[in-house]
Design an enzyme around this catalytic site. Structure first.
Site, PDB file in Angstrom:
ATOM      1  N   ALA B  46       0.826  -1.207   0.000  1.00  0.00           N
ATOM      2  CA  ALA B  46       0.000   0.000   0.000  1.00  0.00           C
ATOM      3  C   ALA B  46       0.857   1.253   0.000  1.00  0.00           C
ATOM      4  CB  ALA B  46      -0.903   0.010   1.227  1.00  0.00           C
ATOM      5  N   CYS B 130      -8.365  -1.872   4.847  1.00  0.00           N
ATOM      6  CA  CYS B 130      -7.302  -2.134   5.823  1.00  0.00           C
ATOM      7  C   CYS B 130      -7.874  -2.003   7.227  1.00  0.00           C
ATOM      8  CB  CYS B 130      -6.139  -1.165   5.655  1.00  0.00           C
ATOM      9  SG  CYS B 130      -4.864  -1.472   6.898  1.00  0.00           S
ATOM     10  N   THR B 193      -8.097  -8.862   4.989  1.00  0.00           N
ATOM     11  CA  THR B 193      -8.085  -9.697   6.196  1.00  0.00           C
ATOM     12  C   THR B 193      -9.346  -9.537   7.047  1.00  0.00           C
ATOM     13  OG1 THR B 193      -6.854  -7.919   7.252  1.00  0.00           O
ATOM     14  CG2 THR B 193      -5.580  -9.740   6.363  1.00  0.00           C
TER      15      THR B 193
HETATM   16  C1  LIG Z   1       1.722  -8.651   6.704  1.00  0.00           C
HETATM   17  C2  LIG Z   1       0.595  -8.284   5.798  1.00  0.00           C
HETATM   18  C3  LIG Z   1       0.525  -7.001   5.260  1.00  0.00           C
HETATM   19  C4  LIG Z   1      -0.535  -6.647   4.425  1.00  0.00           C
HETATM   20  N1  LIG Z   1      -0.564  -5.398   3.886  1.00  0.00           N
HETATM   21  C5  LIG Z   1      -1.548  -5.070   3.000  1.00  0.00           C
HETATM   22  C6  LIG Z   1      -1.547  -3.816   2.332  1.00  0.00           C
HETATM   23  O1  LIG Z   1      -0.650  -2.995   2.508  1.00  0.00           O
HETATM   24  N2  LIG Z   1      -2.569  -3.537   1.480  1.00  0.00           N
HETATM   25  C7  LIG Z   1      -3.573  -4.436   1.242  1.00  0.00           C
HETATM   26  O2  LIG Z   1      -4.480  -4.146   0.466  1.00  0.00           O
HETATM   27  N3  LIG Z   1      -3.583  -5.650   1.840  1.00  0.00           N
HETATM   28  C8  LIG Z   1      -2.603  -5.978   2.709  1.00  0.00           C
HETATM   29  N4  LIG Z   1      -2.609  -7.229   3.301  1.00  0.00           N
HETATM   30  C9  LIG Z   1      -3.686  -8.184   2.975  1.00  0.00           C
HETATM   31  C10 LIG Z   1      -3.257  -9.149   1.871  1.00  0.00           C
HETATM   32  O3  LIG Z   1      -2.975  -8.477   0.668  1.00  0.00           O
HETATM   33  C11 LIG Z   1      -4.343 -10.204   1.617  1.00  0.00           C
HETATM   34  O4  LIG Z   1      -5.532  -9.549   1.213  1.00  0.00           O
HETATM   35  C12 LIG Z   1      -4.653 -11.040   2.840  1.00  0.00           C
HETATM   36  O5  LIG Z   1      -3.493 -11.280   3.584  1.00  0.00           O
HETATM   37  C13 LIG Z   1      -5.316 -12.377   2.506  1.00  0.00           C
HETATM   38  O6  LIG Z   1      -4.477 -13.188   1.741  1.00  0.00           O
HETATM   39  P1  LIG Z   1      -3.546 -14.363   2.362  1.00  0.00           P
HETATM   40  O7  LIG Z   1      -4.422 -15.179   3.244  1.00  0.00           O
HETATM   41  O8  LIG Z   1      -3.000 -15.085   1.190  1.00  0.00           O
HETATM   42  O9  LIG Z   1      -2.482 -13.672   3.163  1.00  0.00           O
HETATM   43  C14 LIG Z   1      -1.555  -7.589   4.140  1.00  0.00           C
HETATM   44  C15 LIG Z   1      -1.467  -8.878   4.685  1.00  0.00           C
HETATM   45  C16 LIG Z   1      -0.418  -9.247   5.500  1.00  0.00           C
HETATM   46  C17 LIG Z   1      -0.376 -10.638   6.065  1.00  0.00           C
END
Ligand SMILES: Cc1cc2nc3c(=O)[nH]c(=O)nc-3n(C[C@H](O)[C@H](O)[C@H](O)COP(=O)(O)O)c2cc1C
Ligand SMILES: Cc1cc2nc3c(=O)[nH]c(=O)nc-3n(C[C@H](O)[C@H](O)[C@H](O)COP(=O)(O)OP(=O)(O)OC[C@H]3O[C@@H](n4cnc5c(N)ncnc54)[C@H](O)[C@@H]3O)c2cc1C
Ligand SMILES: Cc1cc2nc3c(=O)[nH]c(=O)nc-3n(C[C@H](O)[C@H](O)[C@H](O)COP(=O)(O)OP(=O)(O)OC[C@H]3O[C@@H](n4cnc5c(N)ncnc54)[C@H](O)[C@@H]3O)c2cc1C
Ligand SMILES: Cc1cc2nc3c(=O)[nH]c(=O)nc-3n(C[C@H](O)[C@H](O)[C@H](O)COP(=O)(O)O)c2cc1C
Ligand code: FES
Ligand code: FES
Lengths: 259, 313, 313, 259
Positions: B46, B130, B193
């Site tokens: 982001a 977020c 999330t």
């Molecule tokens: C450490 C971390 C940082 C994240 N930072 C962002 C972010 O900056 N912008 C965003 O849209 N999603 C962010 N997310 C969400 C992820 O892009 C994703 O939508 C979410 O983790 C679900 O996917 P996953 O289960 O494969 O991790 C973040 C997730 C994690 C774990």
């Protein structure tokens, strides 16, 4: 260069209360050069536990292609790890981060190595290397209590070794800094790893000399991508500057970051 | 066209697999492990107008088959991202999807306008979901009217297609999808999330300094899959799906649920090579199943699309 | 008063641990394993006016650290429950919390009125959050106004205190809690399952016949904990919490988050003896920590309640 | 009475493609009396996989306190199980459900045992017992292909054994019912376990005699509490009557439930 390998457990034993010594074998050992670096372990396949666990390299045996870690069972991940038997494999990512410099001191100079609890292990490989270079080493190792103590003999073989226990069951009753107060030697540099309050106390006690401090932080990726493990930069008034413990550290120069 | 190539608004993807925003930084760290040009795209961290330090640490905690994070949108700010991070990424033959965040609608507009002009940014992912910042973020992502308005305004200033990243922390994800579709979104990305928390059982205090955090990883896959399944039946917007993807079967599941492409988040932390491995295995399994194109499987969980899309052996 | 005894509207619990509705039938099966009088209470399977077969099978599927179910409120109907199941339970010295479900408000009223008169039913748990039925269930649980109205009507006819079981599938759980508090609820029970789904990766079709199902188990604990943490700070209603509880530390976490008692669902399937084991271990750990009463820990995640409530060693 | 025990793996080997034979030892064996019952296994500690896995008892050795299961690696749980080594423990809940009656037929009568794929195992203990009682047994075992086949020799030792493979790589090409068509014997009762289409075909082929059919269904609790595993009762027009596969079954009389 960071590598990855399924490494074989060649030995695995409890050496103090809840403290395990784990020896792994494999080609990845070749990449391990700097004491104070760590590896990131996947303790078991499957999704629970999900993330890797950061554990410091305690000693490296290049001839045997083996390296040793010491860890404390503290939560679910280390508990599962402790149940893995010799012969099984553990997936290792590493070596990670920047370790202690073993060339900062010259032959004949005096190093002070201060470790607290599970911060003691990375100092072992460091001490071996310093001794190998002809540097004089003095160790101060702090534990909660005698039954938590480990590697006392190993350190004594390398140099003067003082023990502090919080409850006085072994050595000096109190903290590593209490031992430091009584030391007659004047170190040329210090190297320390342990809980943050200890690191802070050590840094302020030795304000006038240079030191190297190994930090701990909860980690995600371990390679610098997720920003889980940041710390503030010392003296930065904007509050916006940061270092990543996993990839800029875990070892920093004294005064470099906010402990 | 190759078996894995996917065409989406603004994006021609070699394959439908890309790292998810925030789980890959701006790619530098992972470039130590493999050639980033192998990826379908990269969803970068982001970006906000100003540099942000984010939340205090600890910022992550583990849970059963998942993790919580509260990074708090730490990033070096728009200018630095443009001049350094995106510039650096130009050496790779891979489209970038820029993740845009802010505290006010004006913030979003300003970042979107500027970042969408970067030569390798082929699409925007607007992060209205977020859960880890006090202002903006999820507040935009849980009210349909605000989300619609934000989408309209961002669309107006963006020079590339706009994907809105939906929050799962809502009563009706379909309502949110409708709202941003009305606002003119070109696509959806989902899910961000789930809001969760972990306590230290001994002290009773939250493990994460921010107290609550966003839950990601395999634990949330069933929720993500259900949401993609629901939304893909109700809108015509293409979906980039995410939530617990860690192998090629997960990718197939999300495509079967109705997604057009898939992002991999948390799994990168477990295995830095996971993305190229998924891409390789995905190609192999489609070959084995004699599926001509990955999109032959799209939506087959709810569409009746005949034998072709089923496992043959 | 003993370390574990808990007083709640309508309920004097020997300890704060009880099986969750739908995960324990009406107790008969588990009575093969231990004396049900050991339990703090029993939340029995949802009862509807008429006998229901429920959904077609398969009705369960496993996910990472969780499971999906779509039983669909199968139960033998109000009369049978009163005459056989509850009657049978009278032999045990344990309060019963009757779980009430229906398709219309009138259904809920009718079941609540009748079942609340059973001698061993000390409280009702109104299930406005079942994700697995077409009518009623979650529809009541995601709209504050409907939830308030339902609560009022059920309260009017019930002869025992009424706990409303909240759904996690909402944008604001606090809003739902406010609504049922206004409606006159005596307590809350939370959370029901998260709506999720699993696909068979080979065929691309849903594993569960009902297509979607409710996600339970350790995977959802972080979400449940966060919701209890939020709601307990905003209402004065006592909370019976559930979601992924499988050991005494989980119980302590939910109490620390603000719950008054805790229910154990999915974990019963993994270990039929889990409830009595949790009760035993809970007592031991409080003794070890020198906590005089379990409620000294209540809400300590957000309350500043001093050293007494922390781990001492 | 249902029991629970951490049982030791005494042997564990792949006996056909993806088919494993697992022998466990422990006191729980004493409770195992009826062929066709099953146990519910926790394949590993930790939450992934979370639920237990139902596996049929294939043979019981009371003297050695051991029992045997045969299972196919089909998903994550059985995969994790297959990686557990002898010496490790597996948590067992059981025996569960109602098995095949071994006293329905008298000495000299003729039993037909029909198994398909991973439905074959529970028939083995049954066959041993029937033979022990002097019942004549004939087996028809169906597999996809020859490499999937297992326990052919074991069954042959007990009685006439016919094999069907879907691809004709062994025995008759086709299904178990194709073999049944060609049989000259007239069974007094049949006993069957396998995939539902096979069970249906068997039930309608032998409409005029009694049989016992072992059903399969995805399970939660395995003990009758969660209602995950219900099936409809045959002939029930209300559609409201049900039986639980785990506790009323898994073995039902022919015509009792809707397959
Ligand atoms: C450490 C971390 C940082 C994240 N930072 C962002 C972010 O900056 N912008 C965003 O849209 N999603 C962010 N997310 C969400 C992820 O892009 C994703 O939508 C979410 O983790 C679900 O996917 P996953 O289960 O494969 O991790 C973040 C997730 C994690 C774990
Ligand atoms: C660079 C570095 C080197 C380390 N070296 C060692 C070592 O040599 N020996 C040793 O015993 N321990 C070491 N630790 C601490 C060790 O990583 C944790 O004790 C371990 O991760 C706890 O995992 P768990 O599953 O048992 O605990 P849990 O509390 O169940 O872990 C949950 C999560 O929190 C993280 N976590 C918990 N405690 C810590 C901690 N103190 N530091 C970082 N993350 C934590 C875990 O990695 C995991 O993601 C080191 C930590 C770091 C950052
Ligand atoms: C009474 C009974 C006896 C059985 N006996 C045997 C046996 O002797 N040998 C053998 O190989 N298999 C047997 N099965 C099938 C066996 O339980 C499944 O193959 C196994 O549970 C699959 O688990 P998995 O984790 O590998 O698959 P996954 O698909 O990953 O499992 C996910 C979930 O679905 C359930 N599941 C998946 N397939 C089945 C299935 N066919 N039946 C029931 N639940 C399923 C699992 O239990 C688990 O909860 C039996 C099933 C039942 C009901
Ligand atoms: C198989 C199954 C059946 C359930 N049936 C009911 C029910 O009838 N009524 C109800 O209010 N909740 C029902 N639930 C939800 C549980 O009571 C509980 O809220 C949820 O499972 C979360 O707790 P857990 O993670 O400990 O399982 C059911 C859950 C499961 C797994
Ligand atoms: S752990 Fe991810 S940046 Fe350090
Ligand atoms: S598996 Fe729970 S009732 Fe049969």
């Amino acid at each position: 260069m960071i590598g990855q390998e399924n490494m074989k457990i060649v030995s695995h034993q409890e050496i103090a209360a809840n403290i395990f010594e784990l020896v792994l074998e494999g080609e990845l050992t070749k990449k391990m050069t700097s004491p104070g670096q760590f590896v990131h372990l996947k303790v078991t396949s499957g999704n629970d536990p999900l993330l890797r666990r950061p554990i410091s390299i305690c000693s490296i045996n290049q001839e045997m292609n083996q390296f040793t870690m010491l860890y404390r069972v503290s939560g679910n991940g280390t508990k599962v790890l402790s149940e893995r038997a010799p012969g099984a494999v553990v997936h290792v990512l590493g070596p990670l981060g920047n370790g202690f410099p073993d060339d900062y001191l010259k032959e004949g100079e005096q190093a002070l190595l201060i470790g607290g609890g599970i911060g003691v292990p990375p100092l072992y490989e460091l001490s071996k290397r310093l001794v190998h270079k002809g540097v004089h080493v003095t160790h101060i190792l702090g534990f909660q209590t005698e039954s938590d103590m480990f590697y006392k003999n190993e350190f004594e073989k390398l140099g003067e070794t003082h023990i502090a226990t919080a409850d006085g069951t072994h050595g000096v009753k109190g903290f590593v800094t209490d031992v430091a107060e009584q030391l007659s030697i004047q170190p040329d540099a210090y190297f320390t790893c342990g809980p943050s309050p200890m690191l802070k106390a050590v840094e302020s006690k030795y304000e006038t000399i240079n030191g190297f401090i190994s930090m701990e932080q909860r980690m995600g990726c371990g390679i610098g991508a997720c920003l889980a493990c940041v710390c503030h930069v010392a003296g930065d008034e904007s509050g916006l500057k940061y270092k990543k413990v996993c990839s800029d550290g875990p070892v920093f120069k004294s005064g470099e970051v906010v402990i | 066209m190759s078996r894995l190539q996917v065409e989406l608004p603004g994006l021609t993807l070699k394959n439908p697999v890309m790292p998810a925003s925030g789980c890959f930084g701006f790619g530098k760290e992972y470039s130590q492990f493999y050639d980033l040009s192998l990826l379908g795209a990269i969803m970068v961290k982001a970006t906000t107008r100003e540099v942000r330090f984010g939340n205090p640490t600890p910022r992550v905690a583990e849970t059963s088959s998942g993790m919580l994070n509260a990074i708090g949108l730490q990033n070096p700010g728009l200018d630095h991202v443009l001049q350094h991070e995106l510039k650096w990424l130009e050496q790779y033959d891979v489209p970038v999807i820029a993740n845009v965040a802010g505290s006010t609608i004006e913030d979003y507009e300003q970042v979107a306008e500027a970042i969408s002009k970067a030569p390798n940014v082929h699409a925007l992912e607007i992060n209205i979901s977020c859960p880890n910042v006090k202002e903006g973020g999820i507040a935009f992502g849980t009210h349909p009217d605000t989300a619609r308005e934000l989408t309209e305004k961002v669309k107006r200033v963006s020079s590339v297609p706009v994907y809105i990243k939906l929050s799962p922390n809502v009563s009706s994800i379909t309502e949110m999808a409708y709202a941003v579709e009305e606002g003119g979104a070109d696509g959806l990305s989902m899910i961000n999330t789930l809001l969760g928390m972990r306590l230290d059982s001994r002290t009773g205090k939250p493990v994460i300094a921010n107290k609550t955090g966003g839950l990601s990883g395999p634990a949330i896959k069933p929720v993500a899959l259900r949401m993609v399944y629901e939304v893909s039946q109700k809108t015509t917007l293409p979906i980039i799906a995410m939530g617990g993807v860690s192998d090629e079967m997960d990718v197939i599941d999300f495509i079967s649920a109705g997604a057009s492409a898939v992002a991999v988040g948390t799994a990168n932390f477990v295995d830095p090579l996971v993305c190229p491995e998924i891409i390789k295995n995905l190609n192999n399994i489609l070959e084995e199943w004699e599926i001509e194109h990955i999109h032959d499987l799209r939506g087959r969980s709810w569409k009746d699309i005949g034998e072709a899309a089923y496992h043959r052996s």
